[in-house]
Design a protein around this motif. Structure first.
Motif, PDB file in Angstrom:
ATOM      1  N   ASP A  32       7.211  -2.851   6.580  1.00 37.46           N
ATOM      2  CA  ASP A  32       7.658  -3.968   7.421  1.00 37.46           C
ATOM      3  C   ASP A  32       6.651  -5.118   7.356  1.00 37.46           C
ATOM      4  O   ASP A  32       7.036  -6.284   7.280  1.00 37.46           O
ATOM      5  CB  ASP A  32       7.830  -3.507   8.876  1.00 37.46           C
ATOM      6  N   GLU A  33       5.379  -4.777   7.402  1.00 36.31           N
ATOM      7  CA  GLU A  33       4.330  -5.790   7.313  1.00 36.31           C
ATOM      8  C   GLU A  33       4.402  -6.504   5.960  1.00 36.31           C
ATOM      9  O   GLU A  33       4.325  -7.743   5.894  1.00 36.31           O
ATOM     10  CB  GLU A  33       2.963  -5.135   7.487  1.00 36.31           C
ATOM     11  N   LEU A  34       4.571  -5.750   4.887  1.00 39.12           N
ATOM     12  CA  LEU A  34       4.612  -6.330   3.543  1.00 39.12           C
ATOM     13  C   LEU A  34       5.859  -7.183   3.319  1.00 39.12           C
ATOM     14  O   LEU A  34       5.798  -8.241   2.703  1.00 39.12           O
ATOM     15  CB  LEU A  34       4.531  -5.218   2.494  1.00 39.12           C
ATOM     16  N   TRP A  35       7.000  -6.720   3.832  1.00 38.61           N
ATOM     17  CA  TRP A  35       8.232  -7.502   3.681  1.00 38.61           C
ATOM     18  C   TRP A  35       8.116  -8.838   4.412  1.00 38.61           C
ATOM     19  O   TRP A  35       8.498  -9.882   3.876  1.00 38.61           O
ATOM     20  CB  TRP A  35       9.423  -6.709   4.216  1.00 38.61           C
ATOM     21  N   ASN A  36       7.603  -8.808   5.638  1.00 37.09           N
ATOM     22  CA  ASN A  36       7.446 -10.046   6.406  1.00 37.09           C
ATOM     23  C   ASN A  36       6.439 -10.986   5.741  1.00 37.09           C
ATOM     24  O   ASN A  36       6.640 -12.202   5.696  1.00 37.09           O
ATOM     25  CB  ASN A  36       7.014  -9.738   7.844  1.00 37.09           C
ATOM     26  N   ASP A 418      13.453  -0.696  -5.790  1.00 35.19           N
ATOM     27  CA  ASP A 418      13.005   0.249  -4.771  1.00 35.19           C
ATOM     28  C   ASP A 418      12.506  -0.519  -3.555  1.00 35.19           C
ATOM     29  O   ASP A 418      12.045  -1.672  -3.673  1.00 35.19           O
ATOM     30  CB  ASP A 418      11.882   1.132  -5.315  1.00 35.19           C
ATOM     31  N   ALA A 419      12.591   0.103  -2.387  1.00 35.46           N
ATOM     32  CA  ALA A 419      12.128  -0.526  -1.145  1.00 35.46           C
ATOM     33  C   ALA A 419      10.629  -0.830  -1.191  1.00 35.46           C
ATOM     34  O   ALA A 419      10.154  -1.742  -0.511  1.00 35.46           O
ATOM     35  CB  ALA A 419      12.437   0.380   0.040  1.00 35.46           C
ATOM     36  N   GLU A 420       9.881  -0.070  -2.003  1.00 33.97           N
ATOM     37  CA  GLU A 420       8.428  -0.251  -2.075  1.00 33.97           C
ATOM     38  C   GLU A 420       8.006  -1.285  -3.118  1.00 33.97           C
ATOM     39  O   GLU A 420       6.809  -1.469  -3.363  1.00 33.97           O
ATOM     40  CB  GLU A 420       7.761   1.096  -2.393  1.00 33.97           C
ATOM     41  N   ALA A 421       8.957  -1.979  -3.704  1.00 33.16           N
ATOM     42  CA  ALA A 421       8.654  -2.917  -4.791  1.00 33.16           C
ATOM     43  C   ALA A 421       7.588  -3.936  -4.397  1.00 33.16           C
ATOM     44  O   ALA A 421       6.707  -4.276  -5.198  1.00 33.16           O
ATOM     45  CB  ALA A 421       9.926  -3.639  -5.223  1.00 33.16           C
ATOM     46  N   ALA A 422       7.657  -4.433  -3.154  1.00 31.63           N
ATOM     47  CA  ALA A 422       6.729  -5.489  -2.724  1.00 31.63           C
ATOM     48  C   ALA A 422       5.273  -5.069  -2.841  1.00 31.63           C
ATOM     49  O   ALA A 422       4.393  -5.905  -3.100  1.00 31.63           O
ATOM     50  CB  ALA A 422       7.043  -5.897  -1.289  1.00 31.63           C
TER      51      ALA A 422
END
Length: 504
Positions: A32-36, A418-422
């Protein structure tokens, strides 16, 4: 007055340092922190929300964050400092609301510190927190009976520009709130006038946002991602998961909150209050009214962070109700030194709580400083500097970035599905709309089918898609249709860490 203000400044500084001490020691990895951060980072880099960036909420918070990233430092640690500022503002407004309603510093501090401890492990830079802050400021103005309907409306409009769903509920609350004051026919006209001013205030930020979307030619993209795309989110975390959690405090609160909601709503509607207690009754009504919009945060994702944000104002309302009950019991106690003993006990409680908080905070800061001095915090990986990265993850990021750069130098284009791409694409400033946050509900109005269509339209045979290997855990919002499509229609050509590489 000046002395009191100085004390409040000290409280603000204390809260900020304590919150930052808890946040700054966290390792890289919170998605969540990385996406934001990624949304704000890309805005700072000149990309447009919705048109170039996959995001499903209105863009006020990432725009604010992007200003700091652009002007000060485009690093994840900057977002953590902003998180501490946001959390400090929330806790300070909780204190001010309690101080205004109960008019007791000791009680207000005890409740504020308790709520702060509830949030200790879930503070992050998030639009739901921003919406909560705006709602708390509106509630504070309501309780102070400040005649500022236009300002209240603007704040509600800003809430809509922060997260459209919650913001709309807050805005509805601000329009309804003046009706509480109607007690006679003569009150109707001035009340309608005040409601009109609030509606004008709400419209101002919303019109500015609309103009921005039209000028940047992003309106259709906004509708696709922030309106129609929400319907494609068909996963949820049910409220029952809170009732089954191993976190005892959350379990107790999740059992208690529905009862408290019903009790406070009933109390604010049907209980007859004596004339001398009219102010207390109106306060309870306002607290109850503004606690309801925030409850919408809990649906459809009823996890710890959404639950706590959703019930924050309800906790304040419950605390105020407890205080009123305490007040009635206090009046009936016939003891000469009761005031002295009450103040002494409450003073000891909040001083003890502050001392314990300070010990935890100072210990955390000391550990962070020691790791910084010993070179244990990352300095090599871009955008994650001065933050600890677990050794295996650090090596994985380095290998990923090396792989992507190597393939791109060979003329290939690499997408991480993937969701972890960021985690891996942020350090090399490599952002791809939809693919960098591959989650149900975040893919626009066409959902998974739309992403599959985009992949079909990419006909370059040198394009590589990285997917988690079979058996690896996937994010609960992963669009499995997309994963299945790639695996069935593309050729497995290699691997990198726990990902398989596919090509046409």
């Amino acid at each position: 007055m000046k002395r009191f203000l100085k004390k409040e400044y000290l409280l603000i500084i204390f809260i900020f340092i304590m919150v930052l001490s808890v946040i700054i020691i966290n390792q890289v990895g919170d998605l969540d922190e990385l996406w934001n951060y990624n949304v704000a980072k890309n805005i700072a880099d000149g990309k447009l929300p919705y048109k170039d960036i996959s995001t499903i909420t209105t863009p006020l918070l990432p725009f604010i964050n992007s200003v700091f990233l652009k002007l000060i430092s485009n690093e994840l640690i900057m977002m953590r400092i902003l998180t501490a500022i946001l959390a400090t503002a929330i806790l300070y407004m909780i204190f001010k609301i309690l101080k205004t309603t109960v008019k007791e510093t000791n009680f207000s501090l005890i409740v504020t510190i308790s709520i702060g401890w509830l949030f200790k492990d879930v503070f992050c830079i998030d639009y739901n927190y921003m919406a909560l802050l705006l709602c708390l400021i509106i509630l504070y103005l309501e309780l102070k009976n400040d005649e500022k309907p236009l300002l209240i409306g603007v704040l509600a409009g800003l809430a809509i520009c922060t997260k459209q769903s919650i913001g709309l509920m807050i805005a509805i609350g601000t329009v309804i709130a003046p009706l509480i004051k109607i007690t006679k026919k003569q009150d109707i006209k001035p009340t309608l006038k005040e409601i009109g001013k609030r509606i004008i205030g709400i419209a101002i930020p919303c019109i500015i946002l609309l103009v921005y979307l039209l000028v940047t030619n992003s309106f259709q993209d906004f509708m696709s991602y922030a309106v129609y795309g929400i319907a494609t989110f068909n996963n949820n975390v049910p409220y029952s998961s809170l009732l089954r959690t191993k976190d005892i405090v959350i379990k107790i609160l999740s059992f208690a909150m529905p009862i408290i909601v019903v009790a406070t709503v009933v109390a604010s509607i049907i209980i007859k209050i004596r004339k001398k207690e009219k102010e207390e009754f109106e306060t309870l009504q306002k607290l109850t009214l503004y606690s309801l919009p925030m409850l919408t945060v809990i649906y459809p994702i009823s996890d710890k962070i959404h639950f706590l944000i959703g019930i924050t104002i309800l906790l304040i309302t419950f605390s105020y109700s407890v205080f009123l009950i305490r007040k009635q019991i206090y009046k009936k106690i016939n003891y000469k030194h009761k005031k002295l003993h009450y103040k002494t006990i409450t003073l000891i409680i909040w001083v003890t709580m502050c001392t314990f908080t300070a010990i935890v905070g100072i210990t955390s800061l000391n550990n962070y400083i020691l790791k910084l001095q010993e070179g244990k915090l990352n300095q090599e990986i871009a955008h994650y500097k001065n933050i600890e990265i677990e050794a295996d993850l650090k090596n994985k990021i380095i290998e990923f970035d090396k792989y992507i750069k190597e393939k791109e130098n060979e003329g290939n284009k690499v997408y991480v599905l993937d969701a972890e791409a960021a985690i891996y694409t942020i350090p090399i400033d490599n952002y791809t709309k939809d693919f960098d946050m591959l989650l149900k509900g975040n893919l626009g109005k066409d959902g998974e089918e739309g992403v599959i269509q985009k992949i079909e339209n990419i006909t370059d045979e040198k394009t590589i898609y990285l997917l988690k290997k079979d058996g690896e855990a996937l994010n609960w919002q992963t669009p499995l249709k997309v994963i299945k499509y790639v695996k069935e229609n593309f050729k497995l050509v290699g691997e990198i860490e726990n990902y398989d590489a596919y090509m046409r």
